[in-house]
Design a protein around this motif. Structure first.
Motif, PDB file in Angstrom:
ATOM      1  N   SER A  68     -11.892   2.495 -12.343  1.00 48.98           N
ATOM      2  CA  SER A  68     -11.946   1.205 -13.027  1.00 48.98           C
ATOM      3  C   SER A  68     -13.349   0.594 -12.943  1.00 48.98           C
ATOM      4  O   SER A  68     -14.059   0.772 -11.962  1.00 48.98           O
ATOM      5  CB  SER A  68     -10.937   0.236 -12.408  1.00 48.98           C
ATOM      6  N   GLU A  69     -13.714  -0.142 -13.975  1.00 44.33           N
ATOM      7  CA  GLU A  69     -14.991  -0.857 -14.007  1.00 44.33           C
ATOM      8  C   GLU A  69     -14.910  -2.119 -13.151  1.00 44.33           C
ATOM      9  O   GLU A  69     -15.937  -2.622 -12.692  1.00 44.33           O
ATOM     10  CB  GLU A  69     -15.368  -1.220 -15.450  1.00 44.33           C
ATOM     11  N   GLU A  70     -13.723  -2.602 -12.958  1.00 51.20           N
ATOM     12  CA  GLU A  70     -13.527  -3.852 -12.229  1.00 51.20           C
ATOM     13  C   GLU A  70     -13.500  -3.581 -10.716  1.00 51.20           C
ATOM     14  O   GLU A  70     -12.700  -2.780 -10.223  1.00 51.20           O
ATOM     15  CB  GLU A  70     -12.208  -4.498 -12.679  1.00 51.20           C
ATOM     16  N   GLN A  71     -14.381  -4.254  -9.990  1.00 49.36           N
ATOM     17  CA  GLN A  71     -14.509  -3.997  -8.555  1.00 49.36           C
ATOM     18  C   GLN A  71     -13.230  -4.324  -7.792  1.00 49.36           C
ATOM     19  O   GLN A  71     -12.848  -3.609  -6.865  1.00 49.36           O
ATOM     20  CB  GLN A  71     -15.683  -4.784  -7.973  1.00 49.36           C
ATOM     21  N   VAL A  73     -10.146  -4.064  -8.754  1.00 48.55           N
ATOM     22  CA  VAL A  73      -9.174  -2.984  -8.958  1.00 48.55           C
ATOM     23  C   VAL A  73      -9.561  -1.771  -8.118  1.00 48.55           C
ATOM     24  O   VAL A  73      -8.705  -1.138  -7.482  1.00 48.55           O
ATOM     25  CB  VAL A  73      -9.053  -2.617 -10.458  1.00 48.55           C
ATOM     26  N   LYS A  74     -10.854  -1.442  -8.073  1.00 46.96           N
ATOM     27  CA  LYS A  74     -11.332  -0.331  -7.246  1.00 46.96           C
ATOM     28  C   LYS A  74     -11.007  -0.577  -5.772  1.00 46.96           C
ATOM     29  O   LYS A  74     -10.484   0.294  -5.078  1.00 46.96           O
ATOM     30  CB  LYS A  74     -12.849  -0.150  -7.381  1.00 46.96           C
ATOM     31  N   LEU A  75     -11.352  -1.764  -5.296  1.00 44.38           N
ATOM     32  CA  LEU A  75     -11.113  -2.102  -3.891  1.00 44.38           C
ATOM     33  C   LEU A  75      -9.622  -2.096  -3.559  1.00 44.38           C
ATOM     34  O   LEU A  75      -9.210  -1.639  -2.484  1.00 44.38           O
ATOM     35  CB  LEU A  75     -11.725  -3.466  -3.555  1.00 44.38           C
ATOM     36  N   ARG A  76      -8.823  -2.583  -4.492  1.00 46.09           N
ATOM     37  CA  ARG A  76      -7.362  -2.602  -4.262  1.00 46.09           C
ATOM     38  C   ARG A  76      -6.820  -1.179  -4.190  1.00 46.09           C
ATOM     39  O   ARG A  76      -5.959  -0.876  -3.368  1.00 46.09           O
ATOM     40  CB  ARG A  76      -6.663  -3.392  -5.378  1.00 46.09           C
ATOM     41  N   GLY A  77      -7.339  -0.303  -5.010  1.00 48.03           N
ATOM     42  CA  GLY A  77      -6.933   1.101  -4.966  1.00 48.03           C
ATOM     43  C   GLY A  77      -7.302   1.740  -3.633  1.00 48.03           C
ATOM     44  O   GLY A  77      -6.513   2.486  -3.049  1.00 48.03           O
ATOM     45  N   GLU A  78      -8.510   1.428  -3.152  1.00 46.11           N
ATOM     46  CA  GLU A  78      -8.939   1.956  -1.855  1.00 46.11           C
ATOM     47  C   GLU A  78      -8.055   1.444  -0.720  1.00 46.11           C
ATOM     48  O   GLU A  78      -7.706   2.195   0.192  1.00 46.11           O
ATOM     49  CB  GLU A  78     -10.405   1.585  -1.588  1.00 46.11           C
ATOM     50  N   SER A  79      -7.702   0.164  -0.778  1.00 49.37           N
ATOM     51  CA  SER A  79      -6.858  -0.387   0.296  1.00 49.37           C
ATOM     52  C   SER A  79      -5.440   0.188   0.249  1.00 49.37           C
ATOM     53  O   SER A  79      -4.837   0.438   1.299  1.00 49.37           O
ATOM     54  CB  SER A  79      -6.830  -1.922   0.259  1.00 49.37           C
ATOM     55  N   ILE A  80      -4.934   0.435  -0.951  1.00 51.18           N
ATOM     56  CA  ILE A  80      -3.608   1.072  -1.072  1.00 51.18           C
ATOM     57  C   ILE A  80      -3.670   2.485  -0.493  1.00 51.18           C
ATOM     58  O   ILE A  80      -2.774   2.913   0.245  1.00 51.18           O
ATOM     59  CB  ILE A  80      -3.158   1.123  -2.553  1.00 51.18           C
ATOM     60  N   GLU A  81      -4.743   3.195  -0.793  1.00 52.34           N
ATOM     61  CA  GLU A  81      -4.899   4.554  -0.274  1.00 52.34           C
ATOM     62  C   GLU A  81      -4.970   4.554   1.260  1.00 52.34           C
ATOM     63  O   GLU A  81      -4.343   5.374   1.922  1.00 52.34           O
ATOM     64  CB  GLU A  81      -6.162   5.187  -0.868  1.00 52.34           C
ATOM     65  N   ARG A  82      -5.738   3.600   1.828  1.00 54.42           N
ATOM     66  CA  ARG A  82      -5.818   3.480   3.291  1.00 54.42           C
ATOM     67  C   ARG A  82      -4.454   3.156   3.885  1.00 54.42           C
ATOM     68  O   ARG A  82      -4.068   3.691   4.932  1.00 54.42           O
ATOM     69  CB  ARG A  82      -6.831   2.406   3.697  1.00 54.42           C
ATOM     70  N   SER A  83      -3.716   2.281   3.217  1.00 59.61           N
ATOM     71  CA  SER A  83      -2.382   1.911   3.703  1.00 59.61           C
ATOM     72  C   SER A  83      -1.447   3.111   3.704  1.00 59.61           C
ATOM     73  O   SER A  83      -0.666   3.305   4.643  1.00 59.61           O
ATOM     74  CB  SER A  83      -1.784   0.796   2.840  1.00 59.61           C
ATOM     75  N   MET A  84      -1.525   3.920   2.675  1.00 60.14           N
ATOM     76  CA  MET A  84      -0.670   5.107   2.605  1.00 60.14           C
ATOM     77  C   MET A  84      -1.066   6.138   3.666  1.00 60.14           C
ATOM     78  O   MET A  84      -0.197   6.768   4.268  1.00 60.14           O
ATOM     79  CB  MET A  84      -0.714   5.714   1.203  1.00 60.14           C
ATOM     80  N   ASP A  85      -2.369   6.287   3.888  1.00 55.81           N
ATOM     81  CA  ASP A  85      -2.828   7.196   4.947  1.00 55.81           C
ATOM     82  C   ASP A  85      -2.363   6.702   6.316  1.00 55.81           C
ATOM     83  O   ASP A  85      -1.914   7.476   7.155  1.00 55.81           O
ATOM     84  CB  ASP A  85      -4.358   7.323   4.937  1.00 55.81           C
ATOM     85  N   ARG A  86      -2.478   5.399   6.535  1.00 60.66           N
ATOM     86  CA  ARG A  86      -2.037   4.821   7.813  1.00 60.66           C
ATOM     87  C   ARG A  86      -0.537   4.995   7.977  1.00 60.66           C
ATOM     88  O   ARG A  86      -0.052   5.309   9.068  1.00 60.66           O
ATOM     89  CB  ARG A  86      -2.416   3.345   7.878  1.00 60.66           C
TER      90      ARG A  86
END
Length: 174
Positions: A68-71, A73-86
């Motif tokens: 995504s071009e929108e920061q 949305v990018k950051l939210r995707g990263e936090s969701i990924e971290r949450s799933m890894d955790r």
């Protein structure tokens, strides 16, 4: 001499009491672990539902967010990924603790605790009388380690005193 024995007994009792609390701390940690897993499962379920509603798989939705071009949305995707890894990591630890024998649970906790859960557990920790075999054995082990450490420290002091006395006697003899 009497003071040294009382001090030794006091330190051994304190270290025994401290180690006897490890199983209770691990138990309270496991309870928080379960709560954290429940909360992260809810976050994951919401994300999966949102992805499904938009005809995307979880991995496709995460990839879409990363590109995504929108920061935000990018950051939210990263936090969701971290949450799933955790979530995966916490579930692995919970499974290991659930299937472990009494003493292994403490070791599993000590080996790789989740820092957020450990901190929260410590903030609310309530000591308990060790009425389990595990708590009793760890209390005895802590008592013995406390005595051993004091003896090591005491031995070092005695060796230094003997050297000093030995040196004075040689100097006095000249």
């Amino acid at each position: 001499m009497m003071f040294a024995r009382v001090l030794m007994l006091g330190v051994a009792l304190v270290s025994g009491t401290a180690t006897s609390q490890l199983p209770e701390f691990a138990q309270q940690y496991r309870q928080r672990l379960g709560g954290a897993i429940d909360a992260l499962e809810e976050v994951k379920a919401d994300f999966v539902a949102d992805a499904t509603t938009t005809n995307k798989s979880v991995s496709t939705a995460l990839q879409h967010m990363a590109q995504s071009e929108e920061q935000f949305v990018k950051l939210r995707g990263e936090s969701i990924e971290r949450s799933m890894d955790r979530l995966d990591s916490l579930k692995e630890q919970q499974l290991a603790m659930t299937s472990a024998a009494a003493f292994e649970r403490v070791w599993i906790f000590l080996k790789q605790p989740d820092t957020r859960i450990s901190r929260a557990t410590w903030e609310d920790f309530e000591p308990a009388v060790p009425v389990t075999v595990e708590g009793g054995v760890l209390a005895g082990l802590g008592f013995a380690v406390g005595l051993f450490m004091l003896r090591l420290v005491g031995l070092g002091g005695r060796v230094r005193r003997r050297r000093k006395r030995g040196g004075k006697q040689i100097v006095d003899a000249r």
